[in-house]
Enzyme design. Sequence first.
Site, mmCIF file in Angstrom:
data_model
loop_
_atom_site.group_PDB
_atom_site.id
_atom_site.type_symbol
_atom_site.label_atom_id
_atom_site.label_comp_id
_atom_site.label_asym_id
_atom_site.label_seq_id
_atom_site.Cartn_x
_atom_site.Cartn_y
_atom_site.Cartn_z
ATOM 1 N N LYS A 68 -34.076 -21.154 54.985
ATOM 2 C CA LYS A 68 -34.723 -19.904 54.596
ATOM 3 C C LYS A 68 -36.177 -20.208 54.956
ATOM 4 O O LYS A 68 -36.911 -20.956 54.418
ATOM 5 C CB LYS A 68 -34.518 -19.808 53.283
ATOM 6 C CG LYS A 68 -35.373 -18.461 52.848
ATOM 7 C CD LYS A 68 -35.391 -18.290 51.215
ATOM 8 C CE LYS A 68 -36.607 -18.694 50.683
ATOM 9 N NZ LYS A 68 -37.979 -18.061 51.246
ATOM 10 N N GLU A 108 -41.774 -31.967 49.959
ATOM 11 C CA GLU A 108 -43.079 -32.421 50.674
ATOM 12 C C GLU A 108 -43.882 -31.174 50.160
ATOM 13 O O GLU A 108 -43.487 -30.141 50.464
ATOM 14 C CB GLU A 108 -42.694 -32.144 52.170
ATOM 15 C CG GLU A 108 -43.873 -33.048 53.007
ATOM 16 C CD GLU A 108 -45.010 -31.926 53.317
ATOM 17 O OE1 GLU A 108 -45.750 -31.862 52.667
ATOM 18 O OE2 GLU A 108 -44.890 -31.251 54.461
ATOM 19 N N CYS A 111 -51.105 -28.853 54.203
ATOM 20 C CA CYS A 111 -50.743 -29.709 53.126
ATOM 21 C C CYS A 111 -51.627 -31.077 53.094
ATOM 22 O O CYS A 111 -52.141 -31.410 52.153
ATOM 23 C CB CYS A 111 -49.282 -29.949 52.820
ATOM 24 S SG CYS A 111 -48.447 -30.414 54.327
ATOM 25 N N GLU A 125 -55.590 -27.866 45.016
ATOM 26 C CA GLU A 125 -55.246 -27.566 46.201
ATOM 27 C C GLU A 125 -55.692 -26.027 46.312
ATOM 28 O O GLU A 125 -55.094 -25.372 45.994
ATOM 29 C CB GLU A 125 -53.866 -27.807 46.564
ATOM 30 C CG GLU A 125 -53.426 -27.645 48.150
ATOM 31 C CD GLU A 125 -52.014 -27.852 48.634
ATOM 32 O OE1 GLU A 125 -51.143 -27.226 47.792
ATOM 33 O OE2 GLU A 125 -51.597 -28.477 49.492
#
Length: 482
Positions: free
Chosen positions: A185, A259, A293, A390
């Site tokens: 997906k 991840e 990331c 983040e």
Amino acid sequence: MATAWDYAPAPESRDIVRLQERYGLFIGGKFVEPLSGERYTTIDPAREEPLSEVAQANKADVDRAVKAARGAFDGTWSKLRPSERAKYLFRIARILQERAREFAVLESLNGGKPIRESRDVDVPLAAAHFFYYAGWADKLEYAFPNRKPRPIGVAAQIIPWNFPLLMLAWKIAPALAAGNTVVLKPAETTPLSALLFCDVLRQAELPPGVVNIITGDGRTGAEMVAHPGVDKIAFTGSTEVGKAIQRTLAGTGKRLTLELGGKAANIIFDDAPLDQAVEGIINGIYFNQGHVCCAGSRLLVQESIYEATIAKLKRRMRTLRVGDPLDKNTDVGAINSKQQLDKIAALVQSGVDEGAEIYQPPCKLPERGYWFVPTVFTNVAQSYRIAQEEIFGPVLSVLTFRTPDEAIEKANNTPYGLSAGVWTEKGSRILAMAQKLRAGVIWANTYNRFDPASPFGGYKESGFGREGGRHGLEAYVALDDA
Ligand code: NAI
Ligand code: MG
């Protein structure tokens, strides 16, 4: 006399991309209507214009896709000679190369990233991953000597919107090489390159059901995770969702790799080649609008070169060209979604409110679309949200240090541990730092460099498991200790 050359626009033509008005779900080798009957509009974030209608798969659709994957696993794929599996992967890699421009334009159109990056990074690396894992398909016994590697079964793979095609390649290539079948997906905002990839699978004549691509938002992802017919889940995305997936899977025996996010330190020592380091800082945080990331979002500069570094950095920032992702001159494209833009704006406001000093170069932004000016914060305390969370946008927080130990202490002072950068002339210092940094990937005198042969993944809240290299196969094989 002119003192500076102005850029003329150099837009890449979008004619090469032929979009359908609406897409179904790619299940069992063909597009089918979603059983949910639901669709939503996917847009171009640089123009806020609709591109196409895609399906919102529900539980019944997920079930159908998993059954197709299971049928293909039992019926063909797990029985095929490994060298035959390799042929399909090589074909996919070559077709991606042949259709590279089409994929690059589509990736920029749907995701907002500069064409320079999709053309030179995303698409070539995606093809490289298929080439690389094609090579392993008939050599698994050498990857895991004396351990009789076998495929696991059906892998459910959920990917994010920052590198849609590349993350698809990272997920699908090793899974197929090891003999598994897949339900993948893409993220809700960037489904189109995955849907175009279905046409590559058709061209490659991949047996039906080996790869199934379904679209939808987090609800679809949650159904994939919960489905009892799935043997392995591979997820790339937010730490929050990663944790939720882990909770759902506890006790089920399903395999999982995660991840997740990062807040990487990019560490500049006083003996670093400063101009190169500044390029590395820019690439580290403004590449792909900072939607990365492993972005070098915390800059750690040795105090003695702080002033010089910041002056050079600001000067370089003034040359960044922000705007149309399809313009070949563009360095920083559109923010991927309104939701992400709001998150970036809120975190930047928190930096200002907490007392950091903000710098943004003068920059004319397009009127429509989602944009954020490249930003740097100085005077940042470690406790500020912009130093801890983040941001996933073009926003850099600068901290300083005096000694290598202080740099290590500050770099590791984060719940994440995905990546880090070290800039110094001294090879011994690079090795000493690499020993002590708690990060899965460490770049020395470079940043954001990727290679399919090199494993990638995190420590702590950045997740577990590795993608790329021989390590990346491990997530997709069952091993007997023979
Ligand atoms: P997200 O984690 O919600 O989305 C990533 C993928 O997971 C998408 O395909 C989404 O549909 C799916 N998903 C969402 N909820 C799910 C659930 N409950 N079960 C299964 N799948 C689910 O990330 P989002 O909301 O797009 O971004 C939020 C923040 O996450 C970003 O601002 C960034 O900080 C971080 N992020 C990190 C990424 C990375 O590469 N590590 C990629 C994307 C986001
Ligand atoms: Mg989310």
